[in-house]
Design an enzyme around this catalytic site. Structure first.
Site, short mmCIF file in Angstrom:
data_model
loop_
_atom_site.label_atom_id
_atom_site.label_comp_id
_atom_site.label_asym_id
_atom_site.label_seq_id
_atom_site.Cartn_x
_atom_site.Cartn_y
_atom_site.Cartn_z
N ASN A 191 0.80 -1.22 0.00
CA ASN A 191 0.00 0.00 0.00
C ASN A 191 0.84 1.28 0.00
OD1 ASN A 191 0.71 -0.71 2.70
ND2 ASN A 191 -0.82 0.71 3.47
N HIS A 192 2.08 1.22 0.46
CA HIS A 192 2.92 2.43 0.45
C HIS A 192 3.58 2.68 -0.89
CE1 HIS A 192 2.67 3.86 4.59
NE2 HIS A 192 2.25 2.62 4.79
N HIS B 47 1.19 -8.48 0.24
CA HIS B 47 1.56 -7.44 1.20
C HIS B 47 0.64 -7.43 2.41
CE1 HIS B 47 2.84 -3.72 2.98
NE2 HIS B 47 1.59 -3.30 2.95
N HIS C 272 2.64 -5.86 6.35
CA HIS C 272 1.64 -4.82 6.53
C HIS C 272 1.36 -4.41 7.97
CE1 HIS C 272 -1.57 -2.25 5.15
NE2 HIS C 272 -2.50 -2.92 5.79
#
Length: 193
Positions: free
Chosen positions: A33-34, A83, A158
């Site tokens: 997500n980053h 992730h 995560h």
């Protein structure tokens, strides 16, 4: 892969790309997500690139590479690596393979879910995730996903875990956290698998 909250995120990403070029069959880089424009801008990657290169062009190029990274991988036909987690909209690996990933991570839907979802022992099925994206999922979605896809384990990251790793659902899922002393203040251990 996580490119946040480090003084050396740019160098770490560049090193991983070099390893991928040198050992293409031995290195798999997965998107998290980053590796989304909005998130890595908020959490410092954009600023780090600006500081080190003097302009934002390298950040744009990094984001284009992030858009091409894989979403998931299967190790030895048994371990599903991702992730974050699962989505009620994506019960099979084949559906993940069909996701058009060459774009920024959307704010909702299955692609978003697998970048943000978290396991939780205290629920059986699905619940609202306090992160504001994705879901929390319990034992039943995890075991159903493994059964439908003929897999043995889910490996993900995560979430910070103090011991560096944490098993869920009778060791059918493991969270592996590879950032020691996260953000230079958490005092956590790290692990690799």
């Amino acid at each position: 892969m996580c490119i946040r909250d480090s003084y050396y995120s740019v160098e770490t990403f560049e090193l991983l790309l070099c390893y991928k070029m040198k050992y293409p069959a031995k290195i798999t880089l997965l998107r998290g997500n980053h590796e989304a424009r909005q998130i890595n801008t908020i959490y410092g990657f954009y600023d780090e690139v600006e500081r080190k290169y003097g302009n934002s062009n390298p950040w744009k190029y990094c984001c284009e590479v992030f858009d091409c990274l894989g979403i998931a991988a299967i190790v030895d036909g048994r371990i599903f690596c991702i992730h974050a987690g699962l989505s009620p909209l994506i019960p099979t690996v084949n559906q993940i393979n069909q996701i058009e990933r060459r774009m920024d991570i959307p704010h909702e839907g299955g692609y978003c879910d697998i970048m943000w979802s978290d396991p939780e022992e205290y629920i059986e099925k699905w619940g609202i995730n306090s992160r504001g994206a994705g879901w929390i999922f319990g034992r039943k979605p995890a075991t159903e996903f493994l059964f439908l896809n003929d897999l043995e384990m889910i490996a993900r990251s995560h979430q910070l875990v103090q011991e560096g790793y944490k098993h869920y659902f009778d060791k059918k899922l493991v969270t592996v956290w590879s950032c020691p002393n996260y953000c230079y203040r958490c005092g956590n251990l790290a692990s690799i698998m």
